[in-house]
Design a protein around this motif. Sequence first.
Motif, PDB file in Angstrom:
ATOM      1  N   LEU A 186     177.597   9.623  38.389  1.00  0.00           N
ATOM      2  CA  LEU A 186     177.752  11.066  38.555  1.00  0.00           C
ATOM      3  C   LEU A 186     176.673  11.759  37.739  1.00  0.00           C
ATOM      4  O   LEU A 186     176.542  11.515  36.538  1.00  0.00           O
ATOM      5  N   VAL A 187     175.904  12.639  38.387  1.00  0.00           N
ATOM      6  CA  VAL A 187     174.823  13.364  37.713  1.00  0.00           C
ATOM      7  C   VAL A 187     175.239  14.823  37.558  1.00  0.00           C
ATOM      8  O   VAL A 187     175.615  15.482  38.534  1.00  0.00           O
ATOM      9  N   ILE A 188     175.163  15.339  36.322  1.00  0.00           N
ATOM     10  CA  ILE A 188     175.534  16.725  36.041  1.00  0.00           C
ATOM     11  C   ILE A 188     174.510  17.332  35.083  1.00  0.00           C
ATOM     12  O   ILE A 188     173.732  16.613  34.449  1.00  0.00           O
TER      13      ILE A 188
ATOM     14  N   ALA B 271     168.340  31.497  38.093  1.00  0.00           N
ATOM     15  CA  ALA B 271     168.158  31.716  39.532  1.00  0.00           C
ATOM     16  C   ALA B 271     166.692  31.667  39.939  1.00  0.00           C
ATOM     17  O   ALA B 271     166.381  31.476  41.117  1.00  0.00           O
ATOM     18  N   LEU B 272     165.784  31.848  38.966  1.00  0.00           N
ATOM     19  CA  LEU B 272     164.348  31.829  39.266  1.00  0.00           C
ATOM     20  C   LEU B 272     163.692  30.518  38.846  1.00  0.00           C
ATOM     21  O   LEU B 272     162.466  30.419  38.821  1.00  0.00           O
TER      22      LEU B 272
ATOM     23  N   ASP C 247     177.586  25.417  42.630  1.00  0.00           N
ATOM     24  CA  ASP C 247     178.281  26.233  41.637  1.00  0.00           C
ATOM     25  C   ASP C 247     178.778  25.413  40.445  1.00  0.00           C
ATOM     26  O   ASP C 247     179.277  25.977  39.469  1.00  0.00           O
ATOM     27  N   LEU C 248     178.630  24.087  40.506  1.00  0.00           N
ATOM     28  CA  LEU C 248     178.965  23.233  39.369  1.00  0.00           C
ATOM     29  C   LEU C 248     177.740  22.915  38.518  1.00  0.00           C
ATOM     30  O   LEU C 248     177.830  22.136  37.572  1.00  0.00           O
ATOM     31  N   TRP C 249     176.616  23.523  38.877  1.00  0.00           N
ATOM     32  CA  TRP C 249     175.360  23.291  38.165  1.00  0.00           C
ATOM     33  C   TRP C 249     174.889  24.569  37.493  1.00  0.00           C
ATOM     34  O   TRP C 249     175.027  25.666  38.048  1.00  0.00           O
ATOM     35  N   GLU C 250     174.302  24.412  36.327  1.00  0.00           N
ATOM     36  CA  GLU C 250     173.700  25.556  35.642  1.00  0.00           C
ATOM     37  C   GLU C 250     172.429  25.998  36.352  1.00  0.00           C
ATOM     38  O   GLU C 250     172.144  27.191  36.462  1.00  0.00           O
TER      39      GLU C 250
END
Length: 275
Positions: free
Chosen positions: A7-9, A47-48, A115-118
């Motif tokens: 699992l990669v987070i 976001a950028l 949405d589970l990622w920064e």
Amino acid sequence: MIKDILLVIDDSVRADPIIHAACALAQRLAGTLTIEILSAGPILIPALAPMTAMYIPEAVLARDQAVRVEAVSAMVATSGANVRVVGLHDDLFMLADRTGKAGPIADLILIGAADLWEVAWLRTRIAETVVMGSGTPLLLLSSATSLAPVHHAMIGWKDTSEARRALHDLVAVITPHAKVSVVGVGRGDADTPAILESMTEVVRHLIAHGFDAAAHAVPANGQSDAEALQGFAQRNGVELLAAGAFGHSRLREVVFGGVTRALIEDPRLAVLLSR
């Protein structure tokens, strides 16, 4: 047989739901789960990314990684699963290029929804890198996805080496005697006979493995192939969609769009990609 899962987070707080789901999956399979936590330098505006990534000394990245690994290790300590937690720290571009191609080896790699990622950009790039360079099937999860046993799966079919690889990987991850829909997308009803004929051997192979398999031809009706496939899945209660990845070049998919790119960016159910 799936026994070794990666699992990669990149954010343990956001990823809490998938961490617990992955632990439960590893326990159910009597397997091992490796959680790889990615630590990059700070990003002024996520976001950028990657344009707003900032430089940070390696020693600081290493300390940040150690804190994240310790936090996740404490989180999974009472899960009952066989779990190890590792970290990988580097600048944003190097993380995107290295993940899945170096480090832990697994039977299956899991990546959660955006949405589970920064940093959503990092998730997309890593998914592409894993598919292209790891030699391991990638399971992408939507926000609504659970990791329960799969009783109804489908494979998006076009007779390519990538699709054949996806077929073999699908057989390894679904429950015995599951229902499998083999789905081809055409431009209209006139394509239906040829599409169904192209899937005869796929259905035979799945039946030989004991699955309840059937072929379906779906007209795109102006939709993209990815939209048509996911639409079929949602209408028919499919729990897992398998597909061969990057049948065209990665550059062409990035520039012009394609099934793989669309499934990576917007999975509406669990998606298994193989190459």
